[in-house]
Design an enzyme around this catalytic site. Structure first.
Site, PDB file in Angstrom:
ATOM      1  N   ALA A 118      -0.414  -5.303  -4.219  1.00 40.00           N
ATOM      2  CA  ALA A 118      -1.523  -4.388  -3.944  1.00 40.00           C
ATOM      3  C   ALA A 118      -1.371  -3.149  -4.829  1.00 40.00           C
ATOM      4  O   ALA A 118      -0.267  -2.820  -5.278  1.00 40.00           O
ATOM      5  CB  ALA A 118      -1.561  -3.995  -2.470  1.00 40.00           C
ATOM      6  N   PHE A 119      -2.470  -2.448  -5.050  1.00 40.74           N
ATOM      7  CA  PHE A 119      -2.448  -1.350  -6.029  1.00 40.74           C
ATOM      8  C   PHE A 119      -1.515  -0.221  -5.606  1.00 40.74           C
ATOM      9  O   PHE A 119      -1.123   0.611  -6.438  1.00 40.74           O
ATOM     10  CB  PHE A 119      -3.868  -0.808  -6.259  1.00 40.74           C
ATOM     11  CG  PHE A 119      -4.265   0.308  -5.336  1.00 40.74           C
ATOM     12  CD1 PHE A 119      -4.724   0.051  -4.063  1.00 40.74           C
ATOM     13  CD2 PHE A 119      -4.158   1.634  -5.746  1.00 40.74           C
ATOM     14  CE1 PHE A 119      -5.079   1.083  -3.207  1.00 40.74           C
ATOM     15  CE2 PHE A 119      -4.509   2.679  -4.903  1.00 40.74           C
ATOM     16  CZ  PHE A 119      -4.967   2.405  -3.625  1.00 40.74           C
ATOM     17  N   LYS A 120      -1.148  -0.160  -4.332  1.00 37.72           N
ATOM     18  CA  LYS A 120      -0.297   0.940  -3.891  1.00 37.72           C
ATOM     19  C   LYS A 120       1.047   0.947  -4.613  1.00 37.72           C
ATOM     20  O   LYS A 120       1.680   1.988  -4.734  1.00 37.72           O
ATOM     21  CB  LYS A 120      -0.120   0.899  -2.379  1.00 37.72           C
ATOM     22  CG  LYS A 120      -1.430   1.212  -1.672  1.00 37.72           C
ATOM     23  CD  LYS A 120      -1.280   1.380  -0.180  1.00 37.72           C
ATOM     24  CE  LYS A 120      -2.584   1.834   0.448  1.00 37.72           C
ATOM     25  NZ  LYS A 120      -3.647   0.798   0.385  1.00 37.72           N
ATOM     26  N   ASP A 121       1.459  -0.213  -5.128  1.00 42.13           N
ATOM     27  CA  ASP A 121       2.697  -0.260  -5.919  1.00 42.13           C
ATOM     28  C   ASP A 121       2.615   0.638  -7.159  1.00 42.13           C
ATOM     29  O   ASP A 121       3.635   1.158  -7.612  1.00 42.13           O
ATOM     30  CB  ASP A 121       2.969  -1.687  -6.403  1.00 42.13           C
ATOM     31  CG  ASP A 121       3.370  -2.636  -5.277  1.00 42.13           C
ATOM     32  OD1 ASP A 121       3.997  -2.199  -4.301  1.00 42.13           O
ATOM     33  OD2 ASP A 121       3.051  -3.844  -5.405  1.00 42.13           O
ATOM     34  N   MET A 124       3.498   4.059  -5.768  1.00 41.96           N
ATOM     35  CA  MET A 124       4.678   4.092  -4.902  1.00 41.96           C
ATOM     36  C   MET A 124       5.950   3.811  -5.703  1.00 41.96           C
ATOM     37  O   MET A 124       7.001   4.399  -5.432  1.00 41.96           O
ATOM     38  CB  MET A 124       4.498   3.073  -3.783  1.00 41.96           C
ATOM     39  CG  MET A 124       5.246   3.388  -2.539  1.00 41.96           C
ATOM     40  SD  MET A 124       4.572   4.760  -1.594  1.00 41.96           S
ATOM     41  CE  MET A 124       3.526   3.916  -0.419  1.00 41.96           C
TER      42      MET A 124
END
Ligand SMILES: *Cc1c(COP(=O)(O)O)cnc(C)c1O
Length: 479
Positions: A118-121, A124
């Protein structure tokens, strides 16, 4: 670069000082004092940079309390093909965020090739390295406490695993995540990662996090921190891929593009807004919601009315199921001409459980000047888009990206390339893919069979005291 609070009653701070904290002490969110400007000539130079080089160039404009060489080392360590390795077969992983052209003028920017799909990587992973760096410099530790229903928790754990000075305590609702999501989080064996499955719902998890964080003595003694989406460094890291996507979709820096962004807490599109304020030639920011349309409603009507927990629907794009958008205050600060007193007035209403209405104000007319348009979609729309993209272009998209594409098509303009941000891979949402296409999504080879790996998780009642005791026992008393 100094950072100001949107509520105007906290001292200006440097980047590293706000990195480990959450809200400003006055309850506001931090934003740069001014947006650095990137002139055309510099855009031309940046066009040739790798992802890590571009990240470094952009962050250097926003961070003046980390030496350039260290910033470069952090960006190089983060944005490498071995971390963002989950790209589609035949794509170049060294791109980090490859662009897939569906048809001339319509593109997907792949932001979900990191460890948790997911793009949160994207942000993060940088945050994990920044935390480790700053904590080591200061001789400090942090214990990150969070609640997750899926994406955020796993992205945080994969970013913080093995990082010195950091422990993660992540609460998730027992038995309510998919087998794949459980396996992603609970199979981590790193000594600094603690999964707590709470017998209850996501809201119970969130209430425990709030209760623990509101205990100021406990919070200070155990150095409790968060990595939620209001963290400024996460927004800053996300600015980079708007530039990268722009370069990939254009030939020269006088062209304009529009971005369509599947939105929940307004973190992702807030980065797009800032990229635009920095001078990136973005024509439109197309905000897409699912049935939880509090943001679409605002951009259509000028009324911001956060929903109650009861009004919030569970949808097939669950990472966008929000009742209020925690980063939205950052945009409104700019919309009202950075007048912190106006923001304080508006959020006095929101924080008291109410809403605000900009219809009778001059601010409403400025929405267009900021490039925003919006729309929403339904489960039926997602199924239809997933089918269309599969049959027409041979590309499989996830449910969140489908929301983005649905609204992108409504606002697409001739002659302006439209880039839809791909925020997750279909493998994460297999059930809806099966419903739409009658087949299984492709899962990256290294994630095959993770459901059978040994899991490390503590199941607990929804009990604040028990969670506190669990944390205390693992933090070695008075440190
Ligand atoms: C978190 C998330 C979103 C929403 O992003 P915001 O920054 O909260 O607007 C969209 N899609 C996916 C897959 C996500 O994980």
């Amino acid at each position: 670069m100094r950072y100001l609070s949107t509520r105007g009653q906290a001292p200006a701070q440097a980047f590293c000082d706000i990195l480990l904290g959450g809200l400003a002490p006055d309850g506001g969110l931090y934003l740069p004092e001014t947006y650095p400007q990137v002139p055309r000539a510099e855009l031309d130079q940046w066009r040739r940079l790798s992802y890590a080089e571009l990240a470094c160039a952009i962050l250097a404009r926003l961070v003046d309390d980390i030496p350039a060489a260290d910033l470069k080392a952090l960006a190089d360590k983060t944005y490498t093909a071995s971390i963002f390795s989950h790209c589609r077969p035949g794509r170049d992983a060294t791109d980090i965020t490859p662009l897939t052209t569906l048809e001339p003028g319509l593109h997907l920017l792949e932001l979900s090739n990191g460890p948790t799909l997911a793009f949160k990587d994207m942000a993060m992973q940088l945050l994990g390295n920044l935390f480790e760096y700053v904590l080591a410099k200061r001789g400090q530790e942090i214990n990150i406490l969070g609640a997750t229903s899926g994406d955020t928790g796993s992205a945080a754990e994969y970013a913080m695993r093995g990082k010195r000075g950091v422990r993660v305590f992540m609460l998730s609702p027992h038995g309510r995540m998919s087998a794949f999501q459980r396996a992603q989080m609970y199979s981590l064996q790193d000594a600094n990662i603690f999964n707590i499955a709470v017998r209850g719902m996501f809201d119970d998890c969130q209430d425990i996090v709030k209760a623990v964080s509101n205990d100021a003595a406990f919070k200070a003694r155990y150095k409790i921190g968060a990595v939620n989406s209001i963290n400024w460094a996460r927004v800053a890291a996300q600015i980079v891929y708007y530039f990268k996507g722009y370069f990939a979709a254009t030939q020269g820096s006088d062209e304009q593009v529009s971005f369509a962004v599947p939105s929940g807490n307004f973190g992702n599109i807030c980065a797009g807004h800032i990229a635009r304020m920095m001078g990136l030639p973005i024509r439109r920011l197309i905000l897409a919601t699912n049935e939880n349309d509090v943001l679409d409603e605002f951009f259509r009507t000028g009324v911001y009315r956060p929903r109650t927990a009861q009004e919030t629907r569970v949808t097939s794009s669950p990472s966008m199921d929000i009742s209020k958008a925690s980063n939205f205050e950052r945009f409104v600060f700019d919309l009202v001409g950075r007048d912190a007193a106006v923001v304080r007035d508006l959020w006095a209403k929101v924080d008291a459980g109410g809403s605000f209405d900009l219809r009778a104000t001059p601010y409403l007319a400025r929405l267009e000047q900021f490039g925003f348009v919006s729309g929403s979609s339904s489960h039926a729309d997602r199924l239809a888009l997933i089918r269309t993209v599969w049959h027409k272009y041979g590309t499989m998209i996830d449910t969140h990206t489908a929301d983005g594409l649905k609204v992108a098509l409504e606002h697409r303009e001739a002659g302006v390339p439209t880039i839809v941000l791909e925020t997750a891979q279909p493998a994460k949402f297999a059930e809806t893919i099966r419903e739409a296409l009658g087949r299984e999504p492709r899962r990256p080879a290294d994630l095959e069979g993770i459901e059978v790996l040994p899991q490390r998780v503590q199941v607990m009642d929804a009990d604040v005291a028990a969670v506190k005791a669990f944390i205390a026992a693992r933090c070695g008393g008075d440190n």
